[in-house]
Design a protein around this motif. Structure first.
Motif, PDB file in Angstrom:
ATOM      1  N   VAL A 127       0.837  -1.201   0.000  1.00 35.63           N
ATOM      2  CA  VAL A 127       0.000   0.000   0.000  1.00 35.63           C
ATOM      3  C   VAL A 127       0.875   1.254   0.000  1.00 35.63           C
ATOM      4  O   VAL A 127       1.715   1.426   0.885  1.00 35.63           O
ATOM      5  CB  VAL A 127      -0.917   0.003   1.239  1.00 35.63           C
ATOM      6  CG1 VAL A 127      -1.785   1.244   1.251  1.00 35.63           C
ATOM      7  CG2 VAL A 127      -1.782  -1.242   1.264  1.00 35.63           C
ATOM      8  N   PRO A 128       0.683   2.117  -0.989  1.00 33.02           N
ATOM      9  CA  PRO A 128       1.475   3.343  -1.011  1.00 33.02           C
ATOM     10  C   PRO A 128       1.179   4.213   0.217  1.00 33.02           C
ATOM     11  O   PRO A 128       0.021   4.334   0.619  1.00 33.02           O
ATOM     12  CB  PRO A 128       1.016   4.060  -2.289  1.00 33.02           C
ATOM     13  CG  PRO A 128       0.169   3.103  -3.038  1.00 33.02           C
ATOM     14  CD  PRO A 128      -0.268   2.030  -2.102  1.00 33.02           C
ATOM     15  N   THR A 129       2.212   4.795   0.794  1.00 33.72           N
ATOM     16  CA  THR A 129       2.056   5.738   1.897  1.00 33.72           C
ATOM     17  C   THR A 129       1.051   6.816   1.496  1.00 33.72           C
ATOM     18  O   THR A 129       1.049   7.271   0.358  1.00 33.72           O
ATOM     19  CB  THR A 129       3.440   6.383   2.185  1.00 33.72           C
ATOM     20  OG1 THR A 129       4.316   5.337   2.563  1.00 33.72           O
ATOM     21  CG2 THR A 129       3.358   7.402   3.299  1.00 33.72           C
ATOM     22  N   GLY A 130       0.169   7.168   2.437  1.00 33.84           N
ATOM     23  CA  GLY A 130      -0.802   8.225   2.142  1.00 33.84           C
ATOM     24  C   GLY A 130      -2.170   7.681   1.750  1.00 33.84           C
ATOM     25  O   GLY A 130      -3.107   8.454   1.555  1.00 33.84           O
ATOM     26  N   THR A 131      -2.293   6.369   1.599  1.00 31.10           N
ATOM     27  CA  THR A 131      -3.574   5.753   1.250  1.00 31.10           C
ATOM     28  C   THR A 131      -4.318   5.409   2.536  1.00 31.10           C
ATOM     29  O   THR A 131      -3.698   4.976   3.501  1.00 31.10           O
ATOM     30  CB  THR A 131      -3.330   4.423   0.492  1.00 31.10           C
ATOM     31  OG1 THR A 131      -2.349   4.651  -0.512  1.00 31.10           O
ATOM     32  CG2 THR A 131      -4.593   3.872  -0.134  1.00 31.10           C
ATOM     33  N   SER A 132      -5.633   5.562   2.552  1.00 28.81           N
ATOM     34  CA  SER A 132      -6.360   5.131   3.742  1.00 28.81           C
ATOM     35  C   SER A 132      -6.490   3.606   3.704  1.00 28.81           C
ATOM     36  O   SER A 132      -6.461   2.994   2.631  1.00 28.81           O
ATOM     37  CB  SER A 132      -7.739   5.784   3.823  1.00 28.81           C
ATOM     38  OG  SER A 132      -8.617   5.187   2.891  1.00 28.81           O
ATOM     39  N   ILE A 133      -6.621   3.021   4.890  1.00 28.66           N
ATOM     40  CA  ILE A 133      -6.736   1.557   4.946  1.00 28.66           C
ATOM     41  C   ILE A 133      -7.968   1.117   4.163  1.00 28.66           C
ATOM     42  O   ILE A 133      -7.947   0.120   3.450  1.00 28.66           O
ATOM     43  CB  ILE A 133      -6.803   1.084   6.411  1.00 28.66           C
ATOM     44  CG1 ILE A 133      -5.495   1.427   7.125  1.00 28.66           C
ATOM     45  CG2 ILE A 133      -7.085  -0.413   6.495  1.00 28.66           C
ATOM     46  CD1 ILE A 133      -5.459   1.064   8.604  1.00 28.66           C
ATOM     47  N   CYS A 134      -9.043   1.881   4.257  1.00 22.19           N
ATOM     48  CA  CYS A 134     -10.284   1.539   3.551  1.00 22.19           C
ATOM     49  C   CYS A 134     -10.055   1.492   2.039  1.00 22.19           C
ATOM     50  O   CYS A 134     -10.416   0.513   1.375  1.00 22.19           O
ATOM     51  CB  CYS A 134     -11.356   2.571   3.904  1.00 22.19           C
ATOM     52  SG  CYS A 134     -13.013   2.114   3.409  1.00 22.19           S
ATOM     53  N   GLU A 135      -9.415   2.520   1.500  1.00 23.29           N
ATOM     54  CA  GLU A 135      -9.123   2.540   0.057  1.00 23.29           C
ATOM     55  C   GLU A 135      -8.259   1.351  -0.331  1.00 23.29           C
ATOM     56  O   GLU A 135      -8.489   0.713  -1.354  1.00 23.29           O
ATOM     57  CB  GLU A 135      -8.348   3.817  -0.309  1.00 23.29           C
ATOM     58  CG  GLU A 135      -9.181   5.048  -0.381  1.00 23.29           C
ATOM     59  CD  GLU A 135      -8.310   6.318  -0.446  1.00 23.29           C
ATOM     60  OE1 GLU A 135      -8.818   7.301  -0.962  1.00 23.29           O
ATOM     61  OE2 GLU A 135      -7.147   6.316   0.026  1.00 23.29           O
ATOM     62  N   ALA A 136      -7.257   1.077   0.498  1.00 22.07           N
ATOM     63  CA  ALA A 136      -6.352  -0.030   0.185  1.00 22.07           C
ATOM     64  C   ALA A 136      -7.126  -1.340   0.102  1.00 22.07           C
ATOM     65  O   ALA A 136      -6.912  -2.154  -0.803  1.00 22.07           O
ATOM     66  CB  ALA A 136      -5.250  -0.115   1.241  1.00 22.07           C
ATOM     67  N   LEU A 137      -8.037  -1.554   1.045  1.00 25.07           N
ATOM     68  CA  LEU A 137      -8.824  -2.788   1.046  1.00 25.07           C
ATOM     69  C   LEU A 137      -9.664  -2.878  -0.215  1.00 25.07           C
ATOM     70  O   LEU A 137      -9.663  -3.889  -0.922  1.00 25.07           O
ATOM     71  CB  LEU A 137      -9.740  -2.820   2.271  1.00 25.07           C
ATOM     72  CG  LEU A 137      -9.037  -3.031   3.621  1.00 25.07           C
ATOM     73  CD1 LEU A 137      -9.990  -2.724   4.758  1.00 25.07           C
ATOM     74  CD2 LEU A 137      -8.524  -4.456   3.732  1.00 25.07           C
ATOM     75  N   LEU A 138     -10.377  -1.809  -0.512  1.00 27.16           N
ATOM     76  CA  LEU A 138     -11.291  -1.829  -1.667  1.00 27.16           C
ATOM     77  C   LEU A 138     -10.515  -2.027  -2.965  1.00 27.16           C
ATOM     78  O   LEU A 138     -10.929  -2.787  -3.840  1.00 27.16           O
ATOM     79  CB  LEU A 138     -12.097  -0.530  -1.715  1.00 27.16           C
ATOM     80  CG  LEU A 138     -13.061  -0.331  -0.540  1.00 27.16           C
ATOM     81  CD1 LEU A 138     -13.655   1.069  -0.574  1.00 27.16           C
ATOM     82  CD2 LEU A 138     -14.168  -1.377  -0.553  1.00 27.16           C
ATOM     83  N   GLU A 139      -9.375  -1.357  -3.086  1.00 25.09           N
ATOM     84  CA  GLU A 139      -8.583  -1.478  -4.307  1.00 25.09           C
ATOM     85  C   GLU A 139      -8.079  -2.898  -4.509  1.00 25.09           C
ATOM     86  O   GLU A 139      -7.759  -3.309  -5.612  1.00 25.09           O
ATOM     87  CB  GLU A 139      -7.392  -0.517  -4.258  1.00 25.09           C
ATOM     88  CG  GLU A 139      -7.771   0.839  -4.815  1.00 25.09           C
ATOM     89  CD  GLU A 139      -6.758   1.920  -4.472  1.00 25.09           C
ATOM     90  OE1 GLU A 139      -5.590   1.581  -4.204  1.00 25.09           O
ATOM     91  OE2 GLU A 139      -7.168   3.097  -4.464  1.00 25.09           O
ATOM     92  N   GLY A 162      -9.841  -5.568  -3.695  1.00 22.34           N
ATOM     93  CA  GLY A 162     -10.962  -6.493  -3.812  1.00 22.34           C
ATOM     94  C   GLY A 162     -11.513  -6.978  -2.482  1.00 22.34           C
ATOM     95  O   GLY A 162     -12.251  -7.959  -2.434  1.00 22.34           O
ATOM     96  N   ILE A 163     -11.137  -6.320  -1.381  1.00 22.89           N
ATOM     97  CA  ILE A 163     -11.699  -6.702  -0.083  1.00 22.89           C
ATOM     98  C   ILE A 163     -12.805  -5.703   0.230  1.00 22.89           C
ATOM     99  O   ILE A 163     -12.540  -4.539   0.545  1.00 22.89           O
ATOM    100  CB  ILE A 163     -10.614  -6.714   1.017  1.00 22.89           C
ATOM    101  CG1 ILE A 163      -9.512  -7.707   0.601  1.00 22.89           C
ATOM    102  CG2 ILE A 163     -11.210  -7.064   2.370  1.00 22.89           C
ATOM    103  CD1 ILE A 163      -8.304  -7.721   1.509  1.00 22.89           C
TER     104      ILE A 163
END
Ligand code: FES
Length: 112
Positions: free
Chosen positions: A21-33, A35-36
């Protein structure tokens, strides 16, 4: 790039996951991106508790909580000292271990 380890969750990530996960991303965005499909009933505007996660490792590397987030978290199912609203928790430089709680409180859904 920091790694975010997602612990197994029966519906959303049966085998868990390891995300870059790139620094600066929210955990929520990371999950959705990745496929979670974590719930995010208010569209990440810090107005619900459905995106609640527990940050088992790396909690202190995250950005500080705003008061609104703290107030909302008080209403979340299964609140723990390391709870965050994933749409408000921004990945910094450290690896994280994240647990998605078993339940969320989604009033919109309960009414249907
Ligand atoms: S999606 Fe509603 S607070 Fe995060």
């Amino acid at each position: 790039m920091p790694k975010v380890i997602i612990l197994a969750h029966a519906q959303l990530a049966p085998e868990g996951a390891e995300l870059d996960v790139p620094t600066g991303t929210s955990i929520c965005e990371a999950l959705l991106e990745n496929g979670i499909e974590i719930e995010h009933a208010c569209d990440m505007s810090c107005a619900c508790t459905t995106c609640h996660v527990i940050v088992r490792k790396g909690f202190n590397s995250l950005n500080e909580q705003e008061e609104t987030e703290e107030d909302l978290l008080d209403k979340a199912w299964g609140l723990e000292p390391q709870s965050r609203l994933s749409c408000q928790a921004i990945v910094a430089h450290e690896d994280l271990v994240v647990e998605i709680p078993k339940y969320t409180i989604n009033h919109a859904k309960e009414n249907h």
